[in-house]
Design a protein around this motif. Structure first.
Motif, mmCIF file in Angstrom:
data_model
loop_
_atom_site.group_PDB
_atom_site.id
_atom_site.type_symbol
_atom_site.label_atom_id
_atom_site.label_comp_id
_atom_site.label_asym_id
_atom_site.label_seq_id
_atom_site.Cartn_x
_atom_site.Cartn_y
_atom_site.Cartn_z
ATOM 1 N N GLY A 164 5.316 7.474 6.019
ATOM 2 C CA GLY A 164 5.764 7.649 4.649
ATOM 3 C C GLY A 164 4.635 7.456 3.650
ATOM 4 N N PRO A 165 4.856 7.811 2.409
ATOM 5 C CA PRO A 165 3.816 7.649 1.378
ATOM 6 C C PRO A 165 3.552 6.176 1.106
ATOM 7 C CG PRO A 165 5.909 8.264 0.387
ATOM 8 C CD PRO A 165 6.099 8.380 1.857
ATOM 9 N N MET A 166 2.323 5.872 0.697
ATOM 10 C CA MET A 166 1.950 4.498 0.412
ATOM 11 C C MET A 166 2.660 4.017 -0.847
ATOM 12 S SD MET A 166 -1.847 2.825 -0.142
ATOM 13 C CE MET A 166 -2.083 3.711 -1.680
ATOM 14 N N GLY A 167 3.157 2.833 -0.778
ATOM 15 C CA GLY A 167 3.857 2.268 -1.919
ATOM 16 C C GLY A 167 2.900 1.777 -2.992
ATOM 17 N N ASP A 168 3.469 1.382 -4.097
ATOM 18 C CA ASP A 168 2.666 0.867 -5.201
ATOM 19 C C ASP A 168 2.028 -0.460 -4.807
ATOM 20 O OD1 ASP A 168 3.493 3.022 -6.691
ATOM 21 O OD2 ASP A 168 5.186 1.952 -7.605
ATOM 22 N N ILE A 169 0.844 -0.704 -5.357
ATOM 23 C CA ILE A 169 0.140 -1.955 -5.095
ATOM 24 C C ILE A 169 0.872 -3.083 -5.809
ATOM 25 C CG2 ILE A 169 -2.027 -3.212 -5.407
ATOM 26 C CD1 ILE A 169 -3.468 -0.551 -5.270
ATOM 27 N N GLY A 170 1.141 -4.112 -5.077
ATOM 28 C CA GLY A 170 1.870 -5.231 -5.642
ATOM 29 C C GLY A 170 1.004 -6.063 -6.572
ATOM 30 N N PRO A 171 1.615 -6.987 -7.262
ATOM 31 C CA PRO A 171 0.850 -7.842 -8.186
ATOM 32 C C PRO A 171 -0.096 -8.751 -7.429
ATOM 33 C CG PRO A 171 3.100 -8.643 -7.936
ATOM 34 C CD PRO A 171 3.054 -7.319 -7.228
#
Length: 328
Positions: free
Chosen positions: A122-129
């Motif tokens: 799947g696509p890479m998720g958003d970078i977390g804080p």
């Protein structure tokens, strides 16, 4: 007789309607069809019994088993036998609607199937804080930064420091003061050169390397020693614990946090000669033994301050400039 049968049929139909209203049409059709067949069979059975009771018949009702015995009515007509009644009861049972039964219990769980093929990534998720900073680790041991190397002009030894060592001592050299070509810097030549491919004799097709002399005939800042026309020695020093070096003109001390290697006076070629470089001559210079002849070559002269574009004060016209070599 027939009226009794139809009355019974009506009761069966009413019961069917009470049990399953939503399937009444289908059940009525099935019951009527079945009832028609039963009535035909019943009618045929009644006809057969009438023939048996007719005059001249050899069968007698009293001699038959109870299951086939006829029951006489008050008006003398032949009514139903017990077997007939049983058939009608059976018909009533057959006319009962087939309601769905209660669900059975769940069966035992089956065995796990074979793993299926891996799906696409799947696509890479958003970078977390960014998380909080971790605890500071322990300070490691001091490493070796590689140190620094400098030339101590006018001396054959390095400063007496446990972190400083002599790489080699040699002879100061450079281009002849009358030559416009060649190198523009002074070098510290080793005393024991190593040769490669060479041609003896002067071919006059290249540059020349000369030794260097002090030129201190009139203004000698090095008090108490005669240095004029003497050859200049040098020493190449290595500092293991300090990786940076700096020569500061017009100073005798180093900035805070820096270590002074040596101090002295700024020297270079004469102002009307071809340019060389500014070097820091040690304040307690030595001479090369046997090198007191006026052979010229590369020359060292003191450097004086000249006011104008150089601000005076704090500089003073004609004063010889000092220098210091620092490491850190």
């Amino acid at each position: 007789m027939v009226a009794l049968v139809y009355s019974f049929l009506a009761l069966v139909l009413v019961g069917a309607q009470a049990f399953q209203p939503d399937r009444l049409d289908l059940q009525l059709e099935q019951i009527v069809e079945k009832f028609t067949e039963e009535m035909k069979a019943l009618k045929q059975e009644i006809e057969d019994m009438k023939r048996v009771q007719a005059p001249g018949s050899s069968r007698h009702i009293g001699s038959e088993p109870k299951s086939e015995r006829q029951i006489s009515g008050q008006n003398g007509d032949v009514e139903l036998t017990e077997q007939t009644e049983t058939s009608i009861c059976t018909l009533g049972l057959r006319g009962r609607d087939g309601r769905d039964g209660a669900p059975g219990r769940d069966g035992a769980a089956g065995r796990d199937g074979q793993p299926g093929p891996q799906g696409p990534i799947g696509p890479m998720g958003d970078i977390g804080p960014q998380g909080p900073a971790g605890e500071k680790g322990e300070t490691g041991a001091d490493g070796n930064a590689g140190g620094s190397v400098y030339i101590r002009w006018g001396r054959t030894t390095c400063p007496n420091d446990t972190d400083t060592s002599l790489i080699y001592d040699g002879i100061a050299g450079g281009a002849h003061f009358t030559h416009s070509g060649g190198g523009a810097n002074y070098v510290c030549l080793p005393k024991d050169p190593e040769w490669g491919v060479f041609t003896d004799g002067s071919q006059g097709t290249g540059a020349y390397m000369y030794g260097a002399e002090y030129q201190l005939s009139s203004n000698n800042p090095f008090q108490g020693v005669s240095l004029h026309n003497h050859d200049v020695p040098c020493a190449v020093c290595h500092v293991t614990s300090r990786g940076s070096k700096l020569m500061i003109p017009a100073r005798l001390s180093c900035p805070s946090g820096w270590t002074r290697e040596y101090k002295g006076y700024l020297m270079t070629a004469y102002r009307t000669q071809y340019r060389s470089e500014f070097v820091c001559m040690d304040g307690e210079p030595e001479t090369r033994p046997g090198g007191h002849l006026d052979s010229d070559g590369a020359l060292f002269y003191p450097v004086e301050a000249s006011c104008g574009s150089l601000p005076c004060p704090n500089y003073v016209q004609g004063r010889e400039l000092t220098c210091v070599v620092c490491t850190k």
